[in-house]
Design a protein around this motif. Structure first.
Motif, PDB file in Angstrom:
ATOM      1  N   ASN A  20       9.394   2.823   9.069  1.00  0.00           N
ATOM      2  CA  ASN A  20       8.716   2.437   7.841  1.00  0.00           C
ATOM      3  C   ASN A  20       9.633   2.406   6.628  1.00  0.00           C
ATOM      4  OD1 ASN A  20       6.423   3.570   5.516  1.00  0.00           O
ATOM      5  ND2 ASN A  20       6.006   1.742   6.703  1.00  0.00           N
ATOM      6  N   ILE A  21      10.706   3.201   6.650  1.00  0.00           N
ATOM      7  CA  ILE A  21      11.583   3.287   5.481  1.00  0.00           C
ATOM      8  C   ILE A  21      12.897   2.550   5.694  1.00  0.00           C
ATOM      9  CG2 ILE A  21      10.596   5.473   4.720  1.00  0.00           C
ATOM     10  CD1 ILE A  21      13.013   6.885   5.942  1.00  0.00           C
ATOM     11  N   VAL A  22      12.956   1.699   6.703  1.00  0.00           N
ATOM     12  CA  VAL A  22      14.216   1.038   7.037  1.00  0.00           C
ATOM     13  C   VAL A  22      14.765   0.233   5.862  1.00  0.00           C
ATOM     14  CG1 VAL A  22      13.109  -1.028   7.992  1.00  0.00           C
ATOM     15  CG2 VAL A  22      15.380  -0.327   8.816  1.00  0.00           C
ATOM     16  N   ALA A  23      13.891  -0.325   5.023  1.00  0.00           N
ATOM     17  CA  ALA A  23      14.348  -1.140   3.891  1.00  0.00           C
ATOM     18  C   ALA A  23      15.159  -0.332   2.884  1.00  0.00           C
ATOM     19  CB  ALA A  23      13.157  -1.793   3.198  1.00  0.00           C
ATOM     20  N   SER A  24      14.938   0.985   2.859  1.00  0.00           N
ATOM     21  CA  SER A  24      15.676   1.836   1.917  1.00  0.00           C
ATOM     22  C   SER A  24      17.116   2.063   2.359  1.00  0.00           C
ATOM     23  CB  SER A  24      14.983   3.195   1.776  1.00  0.00           C
ATOM     24  OG  SER A  24      15.163   3.971   2.955  1.00  0.00           O
ATOM     25  N   GLY A  25      17.376   1.823   3.647  1.00  0.00           N
ATOM     26  CA  GLY A  25      18.706   2.089   4.190  1.00  0.00           C
ATOM     27  C   GLY A  25      18.932   3.554   4.520  1.00  0.00           C
ATOM     28  N   GLU A  26      17.930   4.386   4.300  1.00  0.00           N
ATOM     29  CA  GLU A  26      18.056   5.819   4.530  1.00  0.00           C
ATOM     30  C   GLU A  26      17.215   6.252   5.724  1.00  0.00           C
ATOM     31  OE1 GLU A  26      20.177   7.595   3.207  1.00  0.00           O
ATOM     32  OE2 GLU A  26      20.664   6.797   1.229  1.00  0.00           O
ATOM     33  N   ASN A  27      17.418   7.497   6.142  1.00  0.00           N
ATOM     34  CA  ASN A  27      16.624   8.060   7.215  1.00  0.00           C
ATOM     35  C   ASN A  27      15.664   9.100   6.640  1.00  0.00           C
ATOM     36  OD1 ASN A  27      18.146  10.469   6.806  1.00  0.00           O
ATOM     37  ND2 ASN A  27      19.730   9.703   8.170  1.00  0.00           N
ATOM     38  N   PRO A  28      14.691   9.575   7.432  1.00  0.00           N
ATOM     39  CA  PRO A  28      13.730  10.547   6.903  1.00  0.00           C
ATOM     40  C   PRO A  28      14.387  11.813   6.370  1.00  0.00           C
ATOM     41  CG  PRO A  28      12.929   9.619   8.960  1.00  0.00           C
ATOM     42  CD  PRO A  28      14.345   9.135   8.794  1.00  0.00           C
ATOM     43  N   THR A 162       7.111   0.771  -2.673  1.00  0.00           N
ATOM     44  CA  THR A 162       6.390   1.923  -2.138  1.00  0.00           C
ATOM     45  C   THR A 162       5.027   1.501  -1.614  1.00  0.00           C
ATOM     46  OG1 THR A 162       7.491   3.538  -3.549  1.00  0.00           O
ATOM     47  CG2 THR A 162       5.312   4.120  -2.743  1.00  0.00           C
ATOM     48  N   VAL A 163       4.322   0.714  -2.380  1.00  0.00           N
ATOM     49  CA  VAL A 163       2.991   0.253  -1.974  1.00  0.00           C
ATOM     50  C   VAL A 163       3.081  -0.529  -0.675  1.00  0.00           C
ATOM     51  CG1 VAL A 163       1.041  -1.217  -2.601  1.00  0.00           C
ATOM     52  CG2 VAL A 163       2.097   0.259  -4.326  1.00  0.00           C
ATOM     53  N   ARG A 164       4.076  -1.394  -0.560  1.00  0.00           N
ATOM     54  CA  ARG A 164       4.236  -2.181   0.664  1.00  0.00           C
ATOM     55  C   ARG A 164       4.521  -1.280   1.862  1.00  0.00           C
ATOM     56  NH1 ARG A 164       8.883  -6.721   1.119  1.00  0.00           N
ATOM     57  NH2 ARG A 164      10.174  -4.840   1.385  1.00  0.00           N
ATOM     58  N   ALA A 165       5.377  -0.282   1.664  1.00  0.00           N
ATOM     59  CA  ALA A 165       5.715   0.632   2.757  1.00  0.00           C
ATOM     60  C   ALA A 165       4.490   1.419   3.215  1.00  0.00           C
ATOM     61  CB  ALA A 165       6.821   1.581   2.324  1.00  0.00           C
ATOM     62  N   PHE A 171       0.372   5.805   9.947  1.00  0.00           N
ATOM     63  CA  PHE A 171      -0.228   7.085   9.602  1.00  0.00           C
ATOM     64  C   PHE A 171      -0.659   7.160   8.142  1.00  0.00           C
ATOM     65  CE2 PHE A 171       4.436   7.913   9.610  1.00  0.00           C
ATOM     66  CZ  PHE A 171       4.625   8.240   8.284  1.00  0.00           C
ATOM     67  N   ASP A 172      -0.452   6.071   7.394  1.00  0.00           N
ATOM     68  CA  ASP A 172      -0.959   5.997   6.022  1.00  0.00           C
ATOM     69  C   ASP A 172      -2.165   5.070   5.922  1.00  0.00           C
ATOM     70  OD1 ASP A 172       0.771   7.748   4.754  1.00  0.00           O
ATOM     71  OD2 ASP A 172       2.289   6.217   4.398  1.00  0.00           O
ATOM     72  N   GLU A 173      -2.792   4.790   7.058  1.00  0.00           N
ATOM     73  CA  GLU A 173      -3.863   3.789   7.063  1.00  0.00           C
ATOM     74  C   GLU A 173      -5.034   4.172   6.155  1.00  0.00           C
ATOM     75  OE1 GLU A 173      -5.191   3.361  11.056  1.00  0.00           O
ATOM     76  OE2 GLU A 173      -5.642   5.481  11.348  1.00  0.00           O
ATOM     77  N   ASN A 174      -5.266   5.442   5.952  1.00  0.00           N
ATOM     78  CA  ASN A 174      -6.364   5.882   5.086  1.00  0.00           C
ATOM     79  C   ASN A 174      -5.866   6.488   3.777  1.00  0.00           C
ATOM     80  OD1 ASN A 174      -8.472   5.191   6.948  1.00  0.00           O
ATOM     81  ND2 ASN A 174      -7.913   6.994   8.164  1.00  0.00           N
ATOM     82  N   ALA A 175      -4.607   6.264   3.472  1.00  0.00           N
ATOM     83  CA  ALA A 175      -4.013   6.861   2.276  1.00  0.00           C
ATOM     84  C   ALA A 175      -4.562   6.231   0.998  1.00  0.00           C
ATOM     85  CB  ALA A 175      -2.502   6.704   2.311  1.00  0.00           C
TER      86      ALA A 175
END
Length: 234
Positions: A20-28, A162-165, A171-175
């Motif tokens: 989900n965060i691949v666009a940031s270029g970083e890891n969790p 952020t909104v797109r991610a 797991f953010d389906e109900n966020a």
């Protein structure tokens, strides 16, 4: 807080987050570590909070923050709390004695008043019904010692990336994302006499060479995330 919702993603949480965060270029791990760096800095500024005190990780999940907490607070006592027993089992298997792992019912925190020097929640409250936010902040305030601090990290709904991610994350389906101004008001409603907001994460890894200026941009509501922090007064 829906235990079943978190249990079903426990095994694949890390891989889903990584995708989900691949666009940031970083890891969790990058996102987990800077939060603990911020917590360390906040605690160092607070005169009445001990670096080796008792800390509560509210909504700890699979324990992503645990090794980084231990890196910056090597002698502190850490309790990881979550509604998902499956997630806590994974955390305990991976990090063992680095923390205590306690499940709760999503409502009353299972601790006595004045139990912790500090508490933090890393991107947890957007998974909780907005009607419960003030109540749970009151619970966090209750279990803090006098002058104890709380730090709540959240995604910034004013940041389009952020909104797109969040919208594309299983797991953010109900966020329900929370504006910093709303979280600030919730802190005040929960009994914190003062609170402060700071925005974080302005540049992807591609622009990491200018991340050194982020510390001066905390006022700018364009960061991918933000945190609200406050101390428990009288």
């Amino acid at each position: 807080m829906d235990r079943a919702e978190f249990d079903k993603f426990a095994e694949e949480y890390k891989s889903l987050h990584r995708e989900n965060i691949v666009a940031s270029g970083e890891n969790p791990e990058y996102f987990a570590e800077y939060k603990m760096k911020d917590l360390r800095r906040i605690v160092q500024v607070a005169r009445d909070v001990e670096i080796d005190g008792s800390f509560l990780d509210f909504g700890a999940g699979v324990g992503t923050s645990v090794p980084f907490f231990r890196k910056y607070f090597p002698s502190a006592h850490l309790t990881c709390l979550d509604v998902s027993e499956a997630s806590l089992e994974i955390a305990a298997a991976n990090f063992g004695s680095m923390a205590k792992y306690i499940a709760f019912d999503g409502r009353a925190l299972p601790f006595e008043d004045n139990s912790f020097d500090a508490a933090y929640a890393c991107c947890v409250f957007h998974h909780i019904s907005p009607e419960e936010h003030v109540y749970l902040l009151r619970e966090l305030r209750r279990v803090l010692k006098r002058n104890g601090i709380v730090m709540i990290y959240e995604h910034n709904p004013l940041n389009p990336l952020t909104v797109r991610a969040v919208n594309s994350c299983p797991f953010d389906e109900n966020a329900v994302l929370i504006r910093a101004s709303t979280m600030y008001r919730n802190f005040r409603s929960a009994g914190f006499s003062s609170a402060s907001v700071s925005y974080r994460v302005f540049f992807p890894k591609l622009l990491s060479f200018i991340r050194s200026i982020e510390a001066s941009l905390g006022w700018l509501p364009l960061g991918a995330q933000y945190y609200v922090t406050a101390a428990k007064g009288d």
